[in-house]
Scaffold this motif. Structure first.
Motif, PDB file in Angstrom:
ATOM      1  N   GLN A 106       0.863  -1.183   0.000  1.00 25.81           N
ATOM      2  CA  GLN A 106       0.000   0.000   0.000  1.00 25.81           C
ATOM      3  C   GLN A 106       0.898   1.231   0.000  1.00 25.81           C
ATOM      4  O   GLN A 106       1.483   1.586   1.028  1.00 25.81           O
ATOM      5  CB  GLN A 106      -0.927   0.007   1.217  1.00 25.81           C
ATOM      6  N   SER A 109       4.325   1.203   1.896  1.00 24.30           N
ATOM      7  CA  SER A 109       4.275   0.181   2.948  1.00 24.30           C
ATOM      8  C   SER A 109       4.075  -1.203   2.344  1.00 24.30           C
ATOM      9  O   SER A 109       3.272  -1.373   1.407  1.00 24.30           O
ATOM     10  CB  SER A 109       3.132   0.475   3.923  1.00 24.30           C
ATOM     11  N   ARG A 143     -11.659   2.173   4.956  1.00 23.51           N
ATOM     12  CA  ARG A 143     -11.135   2.186   3.595  1.00 23.51           C
ATOM     13  C   ARG A 143     -10.361   0.911   3.289  1.00 23.51           C
ATOM     14  O   ARG A 143      -9.950   0.188   4.188  1.00 23.51           O
ATOM     15  CB  ARG A 143     -10.214   3.392   3.404  1.00 23.51           C
ATOM     16  N   ARG A 144     -10.182   0.672   2.006  1.00 26.35           N
ATOM     17  CA  ARG A 144      -9.308  -0.427   1.597  1.00 26.35           C
ATOM     18  C   ARG A 144      -7.915  -0.164   2.148  1.00 26.35           C
ATOM     19  O   ARG A 144      -7.345   0.918   1.964  1.00 26.35           O
ATOM     20  CB  ARG A 144      -9.257  -0.522   0.067  1.00 26.35           C
ATOM     21  N   SER A 145      -7.356  -1.150   2.808  1.00 25.78           N
ATOM     22  CA  SER A 145      -6.069  -0.940   3.472  1.00 25.78           C
ATOM     23  C   SER A 145      -5.472  -2.277   3.856  1.00 25.78           C
ATOM     24  O   SER A 145      -6.144  -3.323   3.823  1.00 25.78           O
ATOM     25  CB  SER A 145      -6.235  -0.079   4.724  1.00 25.78           C
ATOM     26  N   ILE A 146      -4.218  -2.245   4.237  1.00 25.95           N
ATOM     27  CA  ILE A 146      -3.574  -3.438   4.784  1.00 25.95           C
ATOM     28  C   ILE A 146      -4.332  -3.919   6.011  1.00 25.95           C
ATOM     29  O   ILE A 146      -4.566  -5.125   6.194  1.00 25.95           O
ATOM     30  CB  ILE A 146      -2.095  -3.142   5.122  1.00 25.95           C
ATOM     31  N   SER A 167     -16.899   2.075   3.035  1.00 27.66           N
ATOM     32  CA  SER A 167     -16.470   3.212   3.857  1.00 27.66           C
ATOM     33  C   SER A 167     -17.375   4.425   3.698  1.00 27.66           C
ATOM     34  O   SER A 167     -17.419   5.288   4.573  1.00 27.66           O
ATOM     35  CB  SER A 167     -15.028   3.597   3.488  1.00 27.66           C
ATOM     36  N   GLY A 189     -10.974   0.137  10.391  1.00 30.14           N
ATOM     37  CA  GLY A 189      -9.612   0.338   9.915  1.00 30.14           C
ATOM     38  C   GLY A 189      -9.306   1.795   9.719  1.00 30.14           C
ATOM     39  O   GLY A 189      -9.610   2.633  10.582  1.00 30.14           O
ATOM     40  N   GLU A 190      -8.744   2.118   8.555  1.00 31.59           N
ATOM     41  CA  GLU A 190      -8.383   3.506   8.282  1.00 31.59           C
ATOM     42  C   GLU A 190      -9.615   4.315   7.926  1.00 31.59           C
ATOM     43  O   GLU A 190     -10.556   3.824   7.300  1.00 31.59           O
ATOM     44  CB  GLU A 190      -7.365   3.550   7.142  1.00 31.59           C
ATOM     45  N   ILE A 297      -2.768  -2.387  -2.872  1.00 33.82           N
ATOM     46  CA  ILE A 297      -3.993  -1.783  -2.356  1.00 33.82           C
ATOM     47  C   ILE A 297      -4.045  -0.303  -2.702  1.00 33.82           C
ATOM     48  O   ILE A 297      -3.090   0.444  -2.454  1.00 33.82           O
ATOM     49  CB  ILE A 297      -4.085  -1.981  -0.826  1.00 33.82           C
ATOM     50  N   TYR A 298      -5.190   0.106  -3.272  1.00 29.56           N
ATOM     51  CA  TYR A 298      -5.430   1.503  -3.625  1.00 29.56           C
ATOM     52  C   TYR A 298      -6.624   1.999  -2.810  1.00 29.56           C
ATOM     53  O   TYR A 298      -7.779   1.720  -3.140  1.00 29.56           O
ATOM     54  CB  TYR A 298      -5.713   1.641  -5.121  1.00 29.56           C
ATOM     55  N   PRO A 299      -6.384   2.746  -1.727  1.00 32.11           N
ATOM     56  CA  PRO A 299      -7.481   3.203  -0.873  1.00 32.11           C
ATOM     57  C   PRO A 299      -8.391   4.185  -1.592  1.00 32.11           C
ATOM     58  O   PRO A 299      -8.007   4.826  -2.582  1.00 32.11           O
ATOM     59  CB  PRO A 299      -6.754   3.884   0.301  1.00 32.11           C
TER      60      PRO A 299
END
Length: 472
Positions: A106, A109, A143-146, A167, A189-190, A297-299
């Motif tokens: 991501q 990261s 959000r989409r995230s690790i 989200s 998550g985020e 991953i693309y948030p």
């Protein structure tokens, strides 16, 4: 007279009481194979009439022997072994084999397979410590995230079912999903913590849960194939959204087939740019984790419109992409010259041949385009076809042939099979078919009836109209 397709004339010129039937067939409308079959179909109807003149014509099984053989050959899909492990076990086996390989990326990261396993095990231990039991529902928002991927794996490892929540979901919709699913834990998550008024629901930070679980021991076996893996809600475009219960057996069966069909032993980078609550996303989410690929991953951006697909194109690091025809049309307009993408799986909508041809030409035929069909209830994808610019010349790309352990039937309103070329409703049977709709027993019984010819099996009526065509 060139406007008709088929006419029947009955003559008894000598008045003998013996009739001669003349079938006048437009050769432009029906090829030779279907011209011959139409005579045999008529014989089927006539025989049924003589046997019982009161039966409806729609109830007559018109299929002749070569059609039955063709359908049996199409549905001969059991040669590959059925899965004996869940996606959790498949991921863990990959982590044991290649612990240092990058599993998730991501931005700047990254996290290795070993670290992803450790973090998901820690969070799973924390979930168990909080009282999550096998079969419980755990909602995941953000959000989409690790962290979101860790939460999904942890929920599965705890033998609970994850309920993905977008989200951007409005508060009223969030409350509705939490009430209907019965989730009592909301992993966040985020992004901002969603506000809910549903009593008894506890919101927990994924990051805090991982830290809390690092000192705990996870003493729970891996999921069984008949455990529910996720509860996914349909869009509700044709009525009230329904929660579909998908078991680990069906999920593992689809993913193992997709690995054989699309990955074929290669190390591919998959972009995660669609909603976690979208059935299509399941492919991109899990396939790299069991095949040794990398999930990039693309948030979601801060604005109201999710433009992550533009980021995927800009980064140009994806080898494989799963998307809708609408995404593909946008991708084509953005520009594909110099793109690294070599395998596309397109699903969720009708794929027009003109779009597939344009994308294939733009990438100079270096890309595989797979048209994948599958309702949520039949586990992501169950019928697929690789686009062939030489043979696929109709208005739409065919949806193809059934996947491993999938059988299909095309039935009329009387539930009789229809011949080749005749439209009918698609019915699907498969290993790991959805358990049904959460809390909707009557609807489940209607849409997932018992299979009349296979004791102990069910089939799903899709409501989609299709017709069978000869690939030649």
């Amino acid at each position: 007279d060139s406007v008709h397709a088929l006419r029947l004339q009955v003559h008894d010129f000598s008045g003998s009481g013996r009739y001669t039937l003349h079938f006048d067939i437009n050769e432009r409308a029906l090829p030779e194979r279907l011209r011959q079959r139409s005579l045999r179909h008529f014989e089927k109807v006539l025989e049924a009439f003589l046997d019982d003149p009161d039966q409806p014509i729609a109830s007559v099984n018109l299929l002749v022997e070569d059609e039955r053989q063709a359908l049996a050959a199409l549905n001969a899909t059991d040669s590959a072994p059925r899965p004996d492990r869940s996606v959790v076990a498949l991921f863990q086996a990959r982590a044991d084999l290649e612990p240092d390989r990058v599993a998730l990326r991501q931005g700047a990261s990254t996290i290795s397979f070993a670290a992803l396993r450790e973090q998901s095990e820690a969070l799973a231990a924390a979930l168990v410590e909080r009282g999550v039991e096998p079969g419980d529902r755990v909602a995941i928002a953000g959000r989409r995230s690790i962290l979101a991927v860790v939460a999904i794996l942890a929920t599965l490892r705890a033998r609970a079912a994850y309920v993905p929540i977008d989200s951007q979901v409005p508060p009223a919709r969030l409350d509705e999903l939490l009430r209907d699913s019965g989730a009592r834990l909301l992993l966040v998550g985020e992004g901002a913590v969603p506000a809910t008024t549903v009593p008894g629901v506890t919101a927990v930070s994924i990051a805090e849960g991982i830290r809390a679980g690092e000192s705990l021991t996870l003493d729970r076996p891996a999921p069984a194939l008949d455990d529910v893996a996720y509860l996914l809600y349909t869009s509700g475009s044709t009525g009230q959204p329904k929660g579909v219960l998908i078991e680990h057996g069906g999920l593992a069966d689809y993913l193992c087939w997709a690995e054989r069909q699309y990955v074929r032993g290669d190390r591919l980078t998959f972009p995660l740019f669609t909603s976690l609550g979208f059935d299509l996303t399941v492919t991109s989410l899990f396939l790299p984790l069991i095949s040794g690929g990398t999930l990039e991953i693309y948030p979601e951006p801060d604005g109201p419109v999710d433009t992550a697909l533009v980021d995927v194109v800009t980064a140009n690091s994806a080898d494989f992409i799963k998307l809708t025809p609408s995404h593909l049309s946008l991708l084509r307009r953005i520009g594909l010259e110099g793109s690294r993408i070599r395998r596309m799986v397109v699903g969720g909508e009708d794929l027009k041949t003109a779009l597939a041809a344009a994308v294939s030409a733009q990438l100079h035929d270096r890309v595989e385009i797979h048209n994948e069909y599958g309702p949520t209830e039949a586990v992501v994808g169950c019928v697929a076809h690789r686009y062939d610019p030489e043979r696929d010349t109709g208005a739409s790309v065919p949806i193809g042939a059934p996947a491993d352990h999938v059988t299909v039937e095309i039935l009329n309103e009387a539930l009789s099979p229809v011949p080749e070329g005749v439209p009918g409703e698609l019915w699907i049977s498969r290993f790991g078919l959805a358990r049904g709709y959460h809390g909707l027993e009557e609807l489940t019984a209607d849409r997932f009836p018992a299979h009349p010819a296979r004791p102990g099996e069910r089939r799903y009526r899709t409501g989609d109209r299709v017709r069978m065509v000869d690939p030649d």
